[in-house]
Design an enzyme around this catalytic site. Structure first.
Site, mmCIF file in Angstrom:
data_model
loop_
_atom_site.group_PDB
_atom_site.id
_atom_site.type_symbol
_atom_site.label_atom_id
_atom_site.label_comp_id
_atom_site.label_asym_id
_atom_site.label_seq_id
_atom_site.Cartn_x
_atom_site.Cartn_y
_atom_site.Cartn_z
ATOM 1 C CD GLU A 230 -37.002 0.522 -6.432
ATOM 2 O OE1 GLU A 230 -36.293 1.684 -5.264
ATOM 3 O OE2 GLU A 230 -37.409 0.762 -7.301
ATOM 4 C CG HIS B 172 -34.630 5.646 -9.296
ATOM 5 N ND1 HIS B 172 -33.983 4.530 -8.609
ATOM 6 C CD2 HIS B 172 -35.699 4.796 -9.706
ATOM 7 C CE1 HIS B 172 -35.158 4.481 -7.354
ATOM 8 N NE2 HIS B 172 -36.318 3.685 -8.425
ATOM 9 C CD GLU B 173 -38.812 5.734 -11.922
ATOM 10 O OE1 GLU B 173 -38.714 4.272 -12.429
ATOM 11 O OE2 GLU B 173 -38.573 5.907 -10.939
ATOM 12 C CG HIS C 127 -36.309 0.353 -12.077
ATOM 13 N ND1 HIS C 127 -36.839 -0.249 -10.729
ATOM 14 C CD2 HIS C 127 -37.054 1.858 -10.858
ATOM 15 C CE1 HIS C 127 -36.964 -0.110 -10.413
ATOM 16 N NE2 HIS C 127 -37.096 0.991 -10.402
#
Lengths: 498, 498
Positions: free
Chosen positions: A294, A264-265, A268
């Site tokens: 997101e 997830h990170e 980003h």
């Protein structure tokens, strides 16, 4: 003033703003990673001064004059510079509309509110947080008027996090989702849940760290420009497109937590690392909005990371890192386990299917709080009622209920919907990506370079050069939430043989 | 202006200066510890802006007016505030005497010089560094005139690092040391050297890390206010008296390096952590001078850490951390090994006896460079000649010779003598401490609380409240370098049975 001189001053102003951001980020990063425990006071002093200086720098009337001058000469400006002037003008006007004393009072309030919220959450006592939340709501209603007095207050706040998004838009979006997700969830809950007990075995932190290194490699994150650290709550922090940090947290009995937080990170980070060089040290250097950000993190986490082809690609290596823990487990079983759908209490632990329902609870409450139709004192009751209604779960206490998220204590009202929008944007990007290229062949071999290149070209490199809605449209046409609902329906029908 | 208002502005000014320092420190700390490799550019942009803003803040004529006003009202000021005004006035006047363009040009030069020096050192080629060093010397001669045009340039520079110290003072100091140390070293060299081969066995880094944790505990460093990190070169960085960081470097085949670097940096940290609360966020919050700072680090490193009672106290625990490596070694043998005296090439690796000789070489060269009697091109030759003369060693190349230290590339001329002064101050403090209390009984039991309390009371808590010389005088009477010479003579006569 000559145009050349004005452009130099514009660049200098933005470099200064970059420096203040970088300084505050560095202090924050330190505070959440390596700083000794009892050192918050000194960092607070420094951060307070830097915030004040940054405010002074940007609210100076000379900045207004500079931006006026450049706007008057906008026809002679390059597109990025013109956009910078436009964006800075908007921020400047907004800042100038907030009376300085109210701005400072609010800064002090949000600074204290975090501590109060933490204590209230620990004690699971909403009453402790209530007086502060009342002030925060009142400030946000007032500030909404400064942001845009022509809009309903909550619309003005939503616009801050995802420009162009308002309640009419979100009501329709969430209605679509609710209509499709709720029956789907009911159908899923009638089926036998997959076995995910092996995810709770003991996964040594050292092995998890090595697995994270491997995942970063698969994601194509260049370690000379992106490190991974460890914090209580995972986050991504960007200095510029050559310097991004992600963090994770390792739980010995919860290996998928760090696995999916890294992916997830990492999503980003891919976004921030992919923004064009020419935008660096300007106000256009970061991701364009929360929702689009997101969309990238969830794209990697869910659409790729929780897909069967991806898991098949990384599973042999996982078995090397965790031979005993995953003994007798197949990639297909792992895939089912990390996609187990289950109504639950905590948003950050929710699965892909139920996540948006958690967001909807917050959206409904914020809408009414800022709209003035819900009193702060009634938040816990409303929260618990909506959790029962949307997710069918009973909230046992405020700590696992309306005190679980830090957002409101930081003064963020209107931020939550971006999470759901991001998921929906991502699904639509995937649909278009599949039309453009073979996504799953390379992914099933652990090759994400095509995915990276597509997102880099369509989304990342533009940074803040376009409006958020235009970035989405540019990547995958006009926004259509049914694409996300279709995606979920297809995935969960297959997973649960509906 | 009312006095009350002026005092508020004075406090605000110093809090701002604190914030800029903290921001730059945080970026530096990050850059040397966890930052990804290829990220210097963005940090450079931020640090450059912050330095410029800091300069602008402090060189503002309004600051001069404020300080004038407060100085006119000095009789009504508390001692710390009066001292703040005095110190800030001195810095302000000095900064104002430096033309802004020269200040900026010098900032750019020192920023580049570090890279040039590193490349020159790697290539062991002084010629690469020479043009930059010439510019640095010329700038320092010019700046010395701005600092104090009534002084000889090198005296003006020395005064920056250790106020009140000049060439007349240092010539006498170093002459005393040379007279006593050189014959002592000759006598030592005629004796059989102690066996220190066991220090070069393989000491796993993980065990060394645990040993560092233990040492910090022995030093009485509160980990909730002081962390230990890892960097290429060890250092201490202070934010305030509640937040200090030390770093070390672990070499598998050199366990005493990290052991003594932790004790050394721990000594610096004790100083900063011991400064009075009332001085925090003012210009008096740090250690008073380089020399006094080194007196504290060297006190812990050499006078305590390399003493037999201390080693006897920690040795049983060392044997637990390194059972195989220290098998058959006694505390006494360890004590002899870490006190082995030996002329060498590298200052930072020098033993307690020869260390000052390394400093003297640099002092002689700086004196002549800034005095205009030595051309930069002749530095290597002079360096090598003095190493032969003072230490009796042949310098094989510039990398192990005049390019070994970073100080000149950072623009520091006049800094080196502080190291030697610190050693001498420390010895004199020990003499007085021994008169005041039982030092060695508790130390031999691993109890350093008495030592800490003595130094805390006599040195630490005062911060920058007194002149450096007065801090020393306050702790141990008028400075007398023969005390240090006596200490070395006694220690090495005993060690080598002279």
């Amino acid at each position: 003033m000559e145009l050349k001189q004005a452009l130099d001053r514009l660049a200098e102003l933005q470099r200064k703003m970059y420096a203040y951001r970088a300084a505050s980020s560095s202090l924050y990063l330190d505070g959440t990673t390596v700083a000794p425990k009892d050192t918050a006071e000194g960092r607070g002093v420094a951060l307070g001064v830097l915030a004040g200086e940054q405010h002074k720098l940007f609210s100076d009337p000379q900045v207004g004059e500079l931006l006026d001058f450049l706007w008057a000469h906008r026809d002679g400006l390059d597109r990025p510079v013109r956009r910078q002037v436009e964006e800075l003008r908007r921020s400047y006007d907004q800042l100038r509309r907030i009376p300085a004393d109210e701005y400072m009072e609010y800064a002090v309030l949000t600074n204290q509110a975090g501590d109060v919220w933490r204590r209230a959450k620990e004690a699971s006592d909403f009453q402790l947080f209530r007086p502060v939340l009342e002030k925060l709501v009142a400030f946000n209603i007032k500030f909404a008027g400064y942001y845009d007095s022509a809009k309903a207050p909550y619309d003005a706040l939503l616009n801050e996090y995802e420009r162009g998004v308002d309640m009419a838009y979100l009501d329709k979006f969430f209605a679509t989702l609710r209509e499709r997700i709720v029956p789907l969830l009911h159908a899923v809950m009638e089926k036998e849940p997959p076995d995910d007990s092996f995810l709770r075995r003991r996964y040594p932190v050292d092995a998890q760290r090595k697995f994270s290194d491997y995942l970063m490699q698969v994601l194509g994150l260049d370690r000379s420009h992106c490190t991974i650290g460890e914090t209580e709550h995972p986050y991504t922090l960007e200095f510029n497109n050559k310097d991004v940090r992600i963090t994770t947290h390792y739980h010995e009995d919860n290996m998928d937590f760090s696995m999916y937080s890294v992916i997830h990170e990492g999503g980003h980070a891919k976004y921030e690392l992919g923004i064009a060089d020419e935008l660096q040290y300007t106000c256009l250097a970061g991701g364009v909005s929360m929702g689009v950000h997101e969309s990238q993190s969830r794209f990697y986490e869910n659409l790729i990371g929780r897909s069967l082809p991806f898991i098949q690609a990384v599973f042999p290596k996982m078995k090397e890192f965790f031979p005993e823990q995953l003994a007798g487990v197949t990639a297909e079983q792992f895939y089912r386990a990390v996609n187990k759908a289950q109504p639950s209490l905590i948003r950050t632990e929710a699965d892909e299917l139920t996540y948006c329902l958690h967001v909807m609870v917050r959206y409904e409450i914020e809408k009414q709080l800022i709209g003035g139709t819900l009193a702060v004192k009634d938040v816990p009751e409303t929260w618990n009622r909506l959790y029962k209604e949307y997710l069918g779960v009973d909230v046992p206490d405020d700590s696992q209920g309306c005190l679980q998220d830090s957002h409101w204590s930081g003064g963020s009202f209107g931020y939550f919907p971006s999470y759901a929008l991001g998921s929906a944007y991502g699904a639509q990007m995937l649909r278009n990506m599949e039309q453009d290229m073979d996504v799953w062949g390379p992914v099933s071999k652990g090759d994400l370079s095509g995915v990276s290149a597509w997102l880099g070209e369509k989304v990342h490199r533009h940074g803040g050069l376009m409006e958020p809605a235009d970035v989405v449209k540019n990547a995958c046409g006009p926004f259509d939430p049914t694409v996300f609902a279709d995606y979920l329906e297809k995935k969960y029908s297959q997973l649960y043989a509906l």
